[in-house]
Scaffold this motif. Structure first.
Motif, PDB file in Angstrom:
ATOM      1  N   SER A 121       0.954  -1.299   0.051  1.00 10.09           N
ATOM      2  CA  SER A 121      -0.065   0.012   0.131  1.00 10.09           C
ATOM      3  C   SER A 121       0.923   1.310  -0.003  1.00 10.09           C
ATOM      4  O   SER A 121       0.727   2.188   0.698  1.00 10.09           O
ATOM      5  N   ALA A 125       0.058   2.844  -5.054  1.00 11.55           N
ATOM      6  CA  ALA A 125      -1.367   2.825  -5.078  1.00 11.55           C
ATOM      7  C   ALA A 125      -2.083   4.462  -5.025  1.00 11.55           C
ATOM      8  O   ALA A 125      -3.006   4.675  -5.191  1.00 11.55           O
ATOM      9  N   ASP A 126      -1.137   5.352  -5.143  1.00 14.18           N
ATOM     10  CA  ASP A 126      -1.635   6.891  -5.263  1.00 14.18           C
ATOM     11  C   ASP A 126      -1.576   7.309  -6.730  1.00 14.18           C
ATOM     12  O   ASP A 126      -0.423   7.277  -7.301  1.00 14.18           O
ATOM     13  N   ASN A 148      -1.351  -4.291  -3.242  1.00 11.07           N
ATOM     14  CA  ASN A 148      -2.367  -3.476  -3.294  1.00 11.07           C
ATOM     15  C   ASN A 148      -2.283  -1.823  -4.030  1.00 11.07           C
ATOM     16  O   ASN A 148      -1.646  -1.065  -3.382  1.00 11.07           O
ATOM     17  N   GLY A 149      -2.628  -1.922  -5.231  1.00 12.18           N
ATOM     18  CA  GLY A 149      -2.612  -0.760  -5.877  1.00 12.18           C
ATOM     19  C   GLY A 149      -1.756  -1.017  -7.249  1.00 12.18           C
ATOM     20  O   GLY A 149      -0.578  -1.488  -7.042  1.00 12.18           O
ATOM     21  N   SER A 160      -2.781  -7.956  -5.621  1.00 15.76           N
ATOM     22  CA  SER A 160      -3.702  -7.235  -5.181  1.00 15.76           C
ATOM     23  C   SER A 160      -5.239  -8.239  -4.922  1.00 15.76           C
ATOM     24  O   SER A 160      -5.433  -9.055  -5.570  1.00 15.76           O
ATOM     25  N   PHE A 191      -6.432   7.124  -4.579  1.00 13.41           N
ATOM     26  CA  PHE A 191      -6.051   5.760  -4.270  1.00 13.41           C
ATOM     27  C   PHE A 191      -6.727   4.670  -5.092  1.00 13.41           C
ATOM     28  O   PHE A 191      -8.115   4.720  -5.101  1.00 13.41           O
ATOM     29  N   VAL A 192      -5.816   3.948  -5.711  1.00 15.46           N
ATOM     30  CA  VAL A 192      -6.468   2.988  -6.853  1.00 15.46           C
ATOM     31  C   VAL A 192      -7.456   2.099  -6.160  1.00 15.46           C
ATOM     32  O   VAL A 192      -8.351   1.520  -6.568  1.00 15.46           O
TER      33      VAL A 192
END
Length: 343
Positions: A121, A125-126, A148-149, A160, A191-192
């Motif tokens: 994360s 993910a941004d 995550n992302g 993910s 965030f994705v």
């Protein structure tokens, strides 16, 4: 000592004499049998004799967000154990508010000669972050895996949970209980995982209730990934007439339950709440939380396996490995108020 030998022998499926030979470093034991005995030691919580401990194959960095959210320590534990079993030493680097940034932690790990890095994360993910930092890391010859992302600007393996499917599971569950006014409490829009959860929520609401995108958007509330964030989001959603709230984390869900109770509402009789993660101990809250379980074990092991392939010189596909979540129904969801009034 005899009791210990018997325990290890039973766990490994070998004789006590064989266990004794392995622990004393004696020859004449097949490699597979030796591994079974050492694995039994690990499982039963015994320390390996010093002379049997492998020299570390190298350090692997693990960069996580703050550890306040129990899902991150759970993921770190799975990853750490998987690395240790493969002879690597995990180095946990945690971002804390006002502390070291992801870039600073990455630089620190690279300076210490890590064999690879797993990001959980992180900035990947941004959607507003500069992805050039990851290409720079690749240029330094450091393999990495991102959890995550997803970003198509980064050539690396991603791991993910299926955030879209998770929200569809939650909406399907709640509509089956008779809820027609369902809110979604999520984190910041950049965030994705948040964008994907919104997509899944919209799709579920359209399929199950016939709502269009604008109608679903009214039921989405952005906040912080924290108990306080969940409380604030739920307060707003309850004011919009929601009888059920899906939250983007278990911590947010606990905040949603607090918000309902502050308004004199009961969970689940007046408001149903669904979390996301299935964090450790979440089954023991009051009421026990219905949640979407992240496949932490499978994701953590896949991340390690993929990273070790990269380290070994046989790069894994630079794509996203997506793992299906699971709905865990407990006590925080019940039939909708309208449904209960029917004879």
């Amino acid at each position: 000592m005899t009791a210990r030998l018997a325990d290890i022998a039973a766990q490994a499926g070998v004789s006590e004499a064989t266990v004794s030979r392995v622990l004393n470093g004696k020859p004449g034991v097949a490699a597979g049998t030796r591994e079974s005995v050492l694995a039994a030691l690990d499982v039963l919580g015994y320390e390996r004799p010093v002379k049997l401990r492998q020299r570390s194959a190298g350090l692997v960095g693990l960069i996580t967000p703050e550890l306040d959210n129990p899902i991150f320590p759970a993921l770190a534990q799975v990853i750490g154990q998987a690395l240790t079993r493969q002879g690597y030493t995990p180095v946990l680097a945690t971002q804390t508010p006002g502390g070291s940034t992801e870039d600073e932690l990455t630089e620190m790990l690279v300076d210490r000669g890590v064999s690879g890095i797993i990001f959980v994360s992180g900035l990947h993910a941004d959607t507003t972050a500069d992805m050039g930092r990851y290409e720079q890391l690749r240029g330094q010859g450091v393999p990495y895996v991102l959890i995550n992302g997803f970003s198509d600007k980064v050539q690396a393996p991603f791991v993910s949970p299926d955030d879209r499917a998770a929200m569809q599971l939650a909406v399907t569950h709640l509509t089956a209980l008779g809820h027609t006014r369902i809110g979604l409490a999520v984190g910041p829009k950049r965030f994705v995982p948040v964008l994907r959860k919104i997509e899944g929520f919209r799709l579920g609401m359209k399929e199950r209730l016939g709502l269009d995108e604008a109608e679903s958007e009214e039921l989405v509330q952005h906040s912080l990934y924290s108990l306080e964030g969940g409380q604030a989001a739920a307060t707003a959603l309850i004011a919009r007439g929601c009888t059920a709230i899906v939250c983007a984390s278990d911590m947010m869900a606990l905040g949603a339950i607090r918000a309902a109770r502050q308004q004199g509402l009961r969970v689940p009789q007046d408001v149903s709440v669904v979390g996301f993660d299935d964090s450790p101990l979440i089954a023991f809250t009051d009421p026990p939380l219905t949640t979407i379980r992240q496949p932490v074990q499978a994701m953590g092991q896949a991340a390690v396996r993929t990273l070790l392939e990269e380290i070994g010189g046989t790069p894994a596909p630079h794509c996203e490995f997506v793992f299906l979540p699971e709905l865990v129904v407990r006590g925080s969801t019940a039939s909708g108020p309208a449904q209960r009034r029917m004879p």
